[in-house]
Design an enzyme around this catalytic site. Structure first.
Site, mmCIF file in Angstrom:
data_model
loop_
_atom_site.group_PDB
_atom_site.id
_atom_site.type_symbol
_atom_site.label_atom_id
_atom_site.label_comp_id
_atom_site.label_asym_id
_atom_site.label_seq_id
_atom_site.Cartn_x
_atom_site.Cartn_y
_atom_site.Cartn_z
ATOM 1 N N GLY A 1 0.880 -1.299 0.080
ATOM 2 C CA GLY A 1 -0.114 -0.051 0.023
ATOM 3 C C GLY A 1 0.872 1.438 0.034
ATOM 4 O O GLY A 1 0.591 2.042 -0.669
ATOM 5 N N CYS B 1 -15.484 10.874 18.185
ATOM 6 C CA CYS B 1 -16.612 9.936 18.426
ATOM 7 C C CYS B 1 -16.816 9.316 19.553
ATOM 8 O O CYS B 1 -17.572 10.184 20.417
ATOM 9 C CB CYS B 1 -16.314 8.796 17.145
ATOM 10 S SG CYS B 1 -17.663 7.891 16.800
ATOM 11 N N HIS C 1 -15.052 11.988 12.429
ATOM 12 C CA HIS C 1 -13.746 11.426 12.359
ATOM 13 C C HIS C 1 -12.843 12.377 11.678
ATOM 14 O O HIS C 1 -12.368 12.064 10.345
ATOM 15 C CB HIS C 1 -13.728 10.016 11.994
ATOM 16 C CG HIS C 1 -14.210 9.170 12.933
ATOM 17 N ND1 HIS C 1 -13.153 8.556 13.882
ATOM 18 C CD2 HIS C 1 -15.536 8.746 12.802
ATOM 19 C CE1 HIS C 1 -14.197 7.405 14.329
ATOM 20 N NE2 HIS C 1 -15.508 7.526 14.068
ATOM 21 N N GLU D 1 -9.719 12.581 11.532
ATOM 22 C CA GLU D 1 -8.596 12.079 11.190
ATOM 23 C C GLU D 1 -8.487 11.473 9.702
ATOM 24 O O GLU D 1 -7.438 11.555 9.219
ATOM 25 C CB GLU D 1 -8.028 10.766 11.936
ATOM 26 C CG GLU D 1 -8.907 9.416 11.932
ATOM 27 C CD GLU D 1 -10.254 9.601 12.952
ATOM 28 O OE1 GLU D 1 -10.837 8.586 13.333
ATOM 29 O OE2 GLU D 1 -10.570 10.866 13.386
#
Length: 567
Positions: A24, A388, A526, A528
């Site tokens: 990746g 969250c 979220h 991030e």
């Protein structure tokens, strides 16, 4: 299938020898270089597991579930992709065997195959090719990572599909890049090429001849070993690329560019007319320089439920580091189990940190530790950032310990709580006002608020100061919400609701006034997922700055003195 005129040149990245070699990151780094040459690039992941998506998979087993703008729950590698390239991805870019078979069976049930026998070849492989075309159409180059390792039976339909694509479209439209391991045997003092030779042999046995080899090793590949690999794998020597371990993944684009990997792609796909002569990697050089030459250092506690498997919080850890990069600050992460806070006490476990972040999660395990963490940060005036579940824990903390709502909780953890300050929307938004209870058989994969949603920021709040905007969009992944029946009581207790959904129904962000706490902010979304090393995210940048100010004894930093990376 799409018409030949619309086909996008495709780079297929496979892996051999062992898993976790970094396909990746390697694929994302190559994409970053191609983008730096002015090409429009996209990426996708083909995962061999039978789950339709990772949404219901255990974080301990699979790591983070990464969410895209359209609400797709995807593999964490899509997070790497979006952090390395500017393209925003979607559910089209994350394909699993389960998703492929689900589509094929749906077509069979409605008679699309006209009563024919449905087989892996051609029906499954055709569906894979259709998905690849759908995700990559309209781009100059598409990079496609094949999950798993060559030789795995699960990956064979994907490998067969890309083999067919190469035959159908030719080598100037499909390129095979194979990542392998070159182990170093310390006792012999030698790098061993045999595993790579066998991996390529396995790949060739199914009809795929790699065009490029990325050879992962602890040290640079000597010319002799490079020539040997080229000879035994039928890969040109210039296409045998040495990929050494790096202490900073953001160095990889420059390292691969130094070996002209991007030029190999440009030449094979005949993209000279579209690509710039050289890659402009100045942004990546600036990121590396900021990380390697910090002017400050902070320690951030991350109090979560899955910290023994840090991939479960991959984007959180990266976003915290991005926040430091923006101000040349080294961010040391202290990973803590929420249950350890329950056992050891917040004052002891959280001593000595400059900031505290409580990330997302599901279930009651460790929730009380998160509530205690919020209470500690609030009372000790430590910068607190809740994400969250971390926002829900902060709301429960304020409800219990300031508003005096004894026993306040989330109905996720206590369905009989007398003060459900957090609950499912159906539990507090009903015609009669009666509380509805979640059924035992609810579908965990279909009850989430997912994807990018806009929210309105309240002027004069910390959130508004950080964003500098009235309306922002953030990605969500949760079921339970702040209970509107407790808005008035918690606001009276001092909690500021600093952002709400555009229809004013849902609470999106809460904070404490800055005269009561220097930096206490929590969000239901979220953020991030939208942080990148080159641009950071305003909430994470602000949080790290607040941690720096705490470390400096509460002294406000002179912003003009910061050697920040150029926006």
């Amino acid at each position: 299938m799409t018409s030949p005129a619309s086909h996008t040149p495709l780079v297929f990245v496979t892996g051999g020898v062992v898993s976790s070699l970094g396909k990746g990151i390697a694929a994302a780094s190559l994409a970053a270089i191609l983008e730096a040459r002015g090409l429009k690039v996209t990426m996708m992941k083909l995962d061999p597991y039978l789950n339709v998506d990772p949404g219901t998979m255990s974080p301990f087993q699979h790591g983070e579930v990464y969410v895209t703008d359209d609400g797709a729950e995807t593999d964490l590698d899509l997070g790497h992709y979006e952090r390395f390239v500017n393209t925003r991805l979607s559910g089209l870019n994350s394909i699993t065997t389960g998703k492929i078979y689900e589509a094929v069976i749906r077509k069979e049930r409605r008679g699309d195959y006209l009563g024919g026998t449905v087989q892996v070849i051609p029906h499954v492989t055709d569906e894979i090719k259709r998905c690849i075309d759908a995700a990559t159409a309209g781009y100059d180059v598409g990079l496609v990572e094949i999950g798993g390792t060559v030789g795995d039976i699960e990956s064979l339909p994907f490998l067969e599909a890309i083999r067919q694509l190469r035959i159908e479209r030719g080598q100037d439209m499909a390129m095979f890049v194979h990542l392998t391991l070159i182990p170093y045997i310390a006792a012999a003092g030698e790098l061993k090429t045999k595993p790579t030779q066998h991996s390529v042999k396995e790949l060739r046995s199914i009809g795929i001849q790699p065009d490029v080899l990325l050879c992962r090793s602890e040290q640079p590949l000597p010319d002799g070993e490079r020539r040997k690999i080229a000879l035994f794998t039928n890969v040109p020597e210039k296409a045998v690329i040495s990929v050494i371990d790096q202490d900073n993944i953001h160095k990889i684009p420059r390292w691969l560019n130094g070996q002209q990997l991007d030029q190999l792609v440009v030449d094979q796909f005949r993209l000279q007319g579209k690509a710039a002569p050289v890659a402009d990697l100045s942004e990546w050089d600036a990121v590396v320089d900021a990380a390697e030459h910090p002017i400050d250092e902070v320690t951030i506690a991350v109090v979560g439920k899955y910290v023994d498997h840090k991939d479960a919080y991959k984007s959180v850890g990266e976003a915290l580091k991005h926040g430091g990069i923006r101000q040349r600050t080294r961010v040391n992460l202290k990973w803590l189990e929420a249950e350890d806070v329950e056992r050891g006490g917040a004052d002891t476990v959280l001593a000595g940190v400059d900031g505290i972040l409580v990330p997302g999660g599901f279930g009651d395990r460790g929730f009380e530790g998160k509530v205690l963490t919020s209470k500690h940060a609030r009372e000790q005036r430590v910068p607190y950032f809740g994400i969250c579940y971390g926002m829900q824990a902060a709301a429960v903390d304020v409800a219990r310990n300031i508003a005096g709502l004894e026993g306040a909780n989330s109905t996720e953890n206590d369905r009989a709580t007398t003060h459900p300050v957090i609950g499912l929307i159906t539990e507090w938004r009903t015609q009669s006002g009666d509380v509805e209870r979640r059924s035992e058989g609810s579908d965990l994969g279909g009850t989430m608020r997912l994807g990018l949603q806009e929210q309105r920021i309240k002027p004069g709040t910390l959130a508004h100061k950080l964003y500098g905007q009235d309306v922002v969009g953030e990605r969500h992944r949760h079921r339970y919400e702040f209970n509107n029946r407790y808005r008035t009581q918690l606001e009276a207790a001092g909690l500021v609701i600093s952002a709400k959904s555009m229809d004013d129904l849902l609470v999106e962000m809460v904070e404490l006034p800055q005269d009561a706490h220097p930096w206490f902010l929590a969000c239901q979304a979220h953020p991030e997922f939208l942080s990148t090393p080159r641009h950071g995210h305003p909430l994470f940048v602000g949080f790290i700055r607040a941690a720096r100010e705490r470390k400096a004894g509460g002294r406000l930093l002179n912003e003009s003195s910061l050697s920040e990376v150029a926006a």
